[in-house]
Design a protein around this motif. Sequence first.
Motif, PDB file in Angstrom:
ATOM      1  N   PHE A 128       1.761  22.776   3.537  1.00 49.91           N
ATOM      2  CA  PHE A 128       1.373  22.022   4.737  1.00 49.91           C
ATOM      3  C   PHE A 128      -0.102  22.240   5.056  1.00 49.91           C
ATOM      4  CE2 PHE A 128       2.020  25.775   7.524  1.00 49.91           C
ATOM      5  CZ  PHE A 128       1.029  25.572   8.482  1.00 49.91           C
ATOM      6  N   SER A 129      -0.662  23.376   4.638  1.00 48.62           N
ATOM      7  CA  SER A 129      -2.088  23.605   4.863  1.00 48.62           C
ATOM      8  C   SER A 129      -2.927  22.669   3.999  1.00 48.62           C
ATOM      9  CB  SER A 129      -2.434  25.065   4.550  1.00 48.62           C
ATOM     10  OG  SER A 129      -3.804  25.298   4.742  1.00 48.62           O
ATOM     11  N   VAL A 130      -2.540  22.508   2.728  1.00 53.28           N
ATOM     12  CA  VAL A 130      -3.278  21.610   1.821  1.00 53.28           C
ATOM     13  C   VAL A 130      -3.162  20.165   2.298  1.00 53.28           C
ATOM     14  CG1 VAL A 130      -3.336  20.668  -0.512  1.00 53.28           C
ATOM     15  CG2 VAL A 130      -3.081  23.125  -0.174  1.00 53.28           C
ATOM     16  N   VAL A 131      -1.964  19.779   2.720  1.00 52.72           N
ATOM     17  CA  VAL A 131      -1.756  18.414   3.207  1.00 52.72           C
ATOM     18  C   VAL A 131      -2.600  18.169   4.456  1.00 52.72           C
ATOM     19  CG1 VAL A 131      -0.077  16.816   4.171  1.00 52.72           C
ATOM     20  CG2 VAL A 131       0.536  18.204   2.195  1.00 52.72           C
ATOM     21  N   ALA A 132      -2.655  19.157   5.357  1.00 51.11           N
ATOM     22  CA  ALA A 132      -3.461  19.018   6.574  1.00 51.11           C
ATOM     23  C   ALA A 132      -4.946  18.884   6.244  1.00 51.11           C
ATOM     24  CB  ALA A 132      -3.215  20.205   7.497  1.00 51.11           C
ATOM     25  N   ILE A 133      -5.398  19.631   5.225  1.00 55.06           N
ATOM     26  CA  ILE A 133      -6.809  19.525   4.817  1.00 55.06           C
ATOM     27  C   ILE A 133      -7.114  18.107   4.332  1.00 55.06           C
ATOM     28  CG2 ILE A 133      -8.474  20.245   3.072  1.00 55.06           C
ATOM     29  CD1 ILE A 133      -7.319  23.066   3.286  1.00 55.06           C
ATOM     30  N   PHE A 134      -6.220  17.547   3.512  1.00 56.96           N
ATOM     31  CA  PHE A 134      -6.436  16.186   3.015  1.00 56.96           C
ATOM     32  C   PHE A 134      -6.419  15.175   4.160  1.00 56.96           C
ATOM     33  CE2 PHE A 134      -5.564  17.821  -1.250  1.00 56.96           C
ATOM     34  CZ  PHE A 134      -6.477  17.094  -1.991  1.00 56.96           C
ATOM     35  N   SER A 135      -5.530  15.395   5.143  1.00 54.90           N
ATOM     36  CA  SER A 135      -5.525  14.501   6.306  1.00 54.90           C
ATOM     37  C   SER A 135      -6.847  14.604   7.061  1.00 54.90           C
ATOM     38  CB  SER A 135      -4.358  14.846   7.234  1.00 54.90           C
ATOM     39  OG  SER A 135      -4.327  13.976   8.345  1.00 54.90           O
ATOM     40  N   GLY A 136      -7.385  15.825   7.167  1.00 57.29           N
ATOM     41  CA  GLY A 136      -8.688  16.004   7.815  1.00 57.29           C
ATOM     42  C   GLY A 136      -9.804  15.316   7.056  1.00 57.29           C
ATOM     43  N   LEU A 137      -9.748  15.371   5.715  1.00 58.88           N
ATOM     44  CA  LEU A 137     -10.749  14.669   4.903  1.00 58.88           C
ATOM     45  C   LEU A 137     -10.730  13.168   5.199  1.00 58.88           C
ATOM     46  CD1 LEU A 137     -10.204  16.426   1.440  1.00 58.88           C
ATOM     47  CD2 LEU A 137     -12.271  16.565   2.853  1.00 58.88           C
ATOM     48  N   LEU A 138      -9.530  12.590   5.225  1.00 55.04           N
ATOM     49  CA  LEU A 138      -9.409  11.154   5.480  1.00 55.04           C
ATOM     50  C   LEU A 138      -9.861  10.807   6.888  1.00 55.04           C
ATOM     51  CD1 LEU A 138      -5.971  10.442   3.753  1.00 55.04           C
ATOM     52  CD2 LEU A 138      -8.249   9.885   2.905  1.00 55.04           C
ATOM     53  N   GLN A 139      -9.531  11.663   7.851  1.00 55.06           N
ATOM     54  CA  GLN A 139      -9.959  11.388   9.225  1.00 55.06           C
ATOM     55  C   GLN A 139     -11.471  11.522   9.374  1.00 55.06           C
ATOM     56  OE1 GLN A 139      -7.475  13.061  12.430  1.00 55.06           O
ATOM     57  NE2 GLN A 139      -5.965  13.590  10.848  1.00 55.06           N
ATOM     58  N   GLY A 140     -12.073  12.434   8.629  1.00 57.88           N
ATOM     59  CA  GLY A 140     -13.530  12.515   8.635  1.00 57.88           C
ATOM     60  C   GLY A 140     -14.164  11.247   8.100  1.00 57.88           C
ATOM     61  N   LEU A 141     -13.621  10.739   6.983  1.00 52.97           N
ATOM     62  CA  LEU A 141     -14.106   9.464   6.455  1.00 52.97           C
ATOM     63  C   LEU A 141     -13.894   8.335   7.457  1.00 52.97           C
ATOM     64  CD1 LEU A 141     -13.058   9.388   2.686  1.00 52.97           C
ATOM     65  CD2 LEU A 141     -15.373   9.144   3.606  1.00 52.97           C
ATOM     66  N   LEU A 142     -12.755   8.380   8.157  1.00 54.45           N
ATOM     67  CA  LEU A 142     -12.454   7.350   9.159  1.00 54.45           C
ATOM     68  C   LEU A 142     -13.488   7.359  10.270  1.00 54.45           C
ATOM     69  CD1 LEU A 142     -10.490   5.211  10.308  1.00 54.45           C
ATOM     70  CD2 LEU A 142      -9.251   7.092  11.390  1.00 54.45           C
ATOM     71  N   LEU A 143     -13.888   8.548  10.733  1.00 60.98           N
ATOM     72  CA  LEU A 143     -14.873   8.633  11.818  1.00 60.98           C
ATOM     73  C   LEU A 143     -16.240   8.134  11.361  1.00 60.98           C
ATOM     74  CD1 LEU A 143     -13.951  12.079  13.419  1.00 60.98           C
ATOM     75  CD2 LEU A 143     -13.254   9.776  14.106  1.00 60.98           C
ATOM     76  N   LEU A 144     -16.528   8.237  10.067  1.00 61.33           N
ATOM     77  CA  LEU A 144     -17.787   7.707   9.546  1.00 61.33           C
ATOM     78  C   LEU A 144     -17.704   6.202   9.294  1.00 61.33           C
ATOM     79  CD1 LEU A 144     -18.822  10.502   7.005  1.00 61.33           C
ATOM     80  CD2 LEU A 144     -19.546  10.187   9.377  1.00 61.33           C
ATOM     81  N   THR A 145     -16.504   5.674   9.358  1.00 62.85           N
ATOM     82  CA  THR A 145     -16.303   4.243   9.108  1.00 62.85           C
ATOM     83  C   THR A 145     -16.103   3.474  10.407  1.00 62.85           C
ATOM     84  OG1 THR A 145     -15.250   4.787   6.991  1.00 62.85           O
ATOM     85  CG2 THR A 145     -14.893   2.557   7.858  1.00 62.85           C
TER      86      THR A 145
END
Length: 880
Positions: free
Chosen positions: A145-162
């Motif tokens: 769940f930690s790895v999955v949460a990190i990937f979700s954070g990566l996508l949300q970071g990209l989302l905030l830049l988009t």
Amino acid sequence: MLDSGHFFWTVQLICEHLKAFPGPAPASISYLGDALMQDGPGLSLLPALIFLAIGKVPVSSDWLVVALTMCLYQAMASTFVYLIVFKILKSPGWAMTAGVLWALYPPAILNTDRFLTEGLAHMLLLAAAWLLLESTEASESRMKFSVVAIFSGLLQGLLLLTKPPLLFCCLLINAFSWSRFPSARKRLIFAISLVAGMVIVLTPWALTAKATTGHLHVIPKRCAVHNLAKGLNYEVDAWQGFPVPDLTILYSNWFGFDSGTEELVAVGRAIISARPLESLYLAARKFVRLFSLPWNDFNSTVLFLSPSVQVLLHRAIVLFSFLGMAFFLFSREKRDNLRTISKVSVSGVVVVLLALVGHLAYMPFEAMPRYWFTGMPYMVMFAVLGAYTIRESHSKKLLIASSTGVFFVVLSMVDMTPLLVQLVGSVELAMAFEFAIKAVLMSLIVGLSLFPPVRNWKASAKISIILPSLLVIFSVLLLWVGIFQKRMTKEWSCRFEPGCAVSRSVKVRGSDKLPGAAYLVVDCDREIEKAKILLNGEPVKFESYPVYSTSAEQFEVCNYVRFFANTRGQQFENMRFWRIIPIAPSLIKMGEINTITIESESKPVTVYGDYEPEGQPRRYPPRFLGFSPNKFVHDPFAADGRLMDSIGLKVIEGSSSFFDGKSKNNSDLSPSFGCQTGEYRIFLALDREREGRFDSLLESADTETNREIWKHGLGQDAFDLSMKHGTSEIRMNKSILRFAKSNSTKVSIPAEVSRAIKANTSVKVRLSGEIKDERSTGLYSSIAVFIEGTKHNFVLPASSYSIASGDQWRNFEISNVIPVHPLLEDMESISISIFPGPWEMVAAYGCPRNAPDTLFRNLVLEVEHAEAPQIKDFRALDIY
């Protein structure tokens, strides 16, 4: 072009800089910084990397790579819709239904050909939401769940830049997911993992922003203050406008065009506190505006579905999504059924609901269907949940609710006001009844969907009664605010056939002195040029001029109007403009009633009008000047980009009447369905300050004036050698465009012609000729006319998107009346360019596959005198 073009330009800049790395930065480094702060790197980065791998800086003809990228985003988004619905319902069939429905949703298909942030943003948010659900499910395994949460954070970071406004969606779904973990330790690990993923993405961006702009920015600023001032501007119904509305400029400049959070709060507080009731009513209208129409900028047909059918489909999805939400939130049957469903299913529905609620962050801004597009996948999911509920519960009440909802959707496409006015005789009552009928129907739908399908109905009947009652109360309150704001005017049209006439009588204030100039200002179509106009029974010798020809400031907006008209397949000259008709001041009866009559002679004429509630001190027609592209492109029914006038015109004693060729009818002002009452938009405008009169032209009905200034023929020798055909024709096709040195010709303006032009206030520039399709492909060619000067360069607005041709020679004409000062004072030349297809599309993206093979002949370029009125400020006129 426009937003897509700006994003594509950012891709080009990124490619240039990455190709030059690690060498010296190209000279365009400052442009890259500005572009990235406007666009963010999210959307442009992947196409830039693809082009970099190919080893080229892209040009517009490489658009296919961009389109394929957007198709990839849409395919991935549909996959995530499937995965989320599968987690909720545990049914592959229903999950596939949701995924396919989103994949075939018409605006989603259209989005694949738009290079805009919505395509990537909605995919990233769906993926992040699905990963959050996965992290909840994997909570037993700390590493997973930690790895999955990190990937979700990566996508949300990209989302905030988009798409920075979707930050609120991220906050809501993250907070809920965090609360679902059973222990404080796991919550801490989840939060750290999520933030770590965001930091990995946002840190390089912040450093890049610092290097290119000199300032540290965590997310793109996107002209936030200006966009907020625009979105809260109740004077123009929160629409973007050209020229930019005064209130928007005032607050943008005062607080800084692109400032930070503190300035954003200050702008919002200042505008709302100035007029809280108007801001409340605006917010209510914007809430409906967000999702009442599908996003279809170009009014395109998709999968053989016309724009009107797309609206029906969209509203059906919205309605069933509300049924799904109501059932999940309030229905007792929901609670009974979900007892047998795992915790993740409930979490999935809540995450979908919170992601949808987060889109209300767009409410303070312009609030248009394009912004709601990223929220539509969640409405599709709830629509499927509503359909699943109806199917599985076998509840007659839910079947009745859904049937009532279908009726409501169809009813929403119908304007009931004309019929209700005919029945009740009062526009106020008619509009109130229409509002009440729709509110009661919506309440019935909600009540039926909430009513428990069990025998012990008393236990939960309260919620089934209270919620619809609150909906009715809210609707009545909204209606009251609308009445209080005196904005209940509603447009109608009157299309009358030859032999019919419309008239408006108005009393002019008394004065011994005639005005220096007088005009009729009419909201009508261009066919008025074929009509007959009488003022006080006297025929008027007239020419009508679209309002853009009355001032240089307004004319410069024409390129926006022309472009957006072309995107919807409309000719520029057929757009909704106020048309100005100069009249002889001597025809005005000062201090008496003046009657303006418009008679249709050879072609039907359309004149527009308003329902006018009694006792309203002002009329609120569209503004005389200005254009809103967003208002124009987001409504498939009313192709009108004019902003509404917030100041309004003082109501003057007068009356309107319609003559159907047999008898005068004063109660119904249009042959259209139902009863149209109120006033025509036919105004009498007097300029009491202006010296001089138009009588010399207007009273010479029997005298033909020589209006020609200059005429220049364009033969074969004017164009490239490869364009010659036969003895006199000029040819253009795909192969000629590819191999010709130029598809244009430039005609220099002689000095004596330039002097003659400057002696006028306005002139007409015209290109005429004949056109023929050599292959009879049914496609269109086009000609663009460019005015070129030392300071002013612009395309003639009538340079239409395309010119229809056939297997026989046809005449065509491209002409505009142009204010001379200052647009033509420095005119040096006129260029004519010929394209095998719509000229803007060919210039940007190259020829279509089956480009036409077109012949032209007898091309003549002319400049002639024009007597267009010069009106810089309509507020300085007395308008009756």
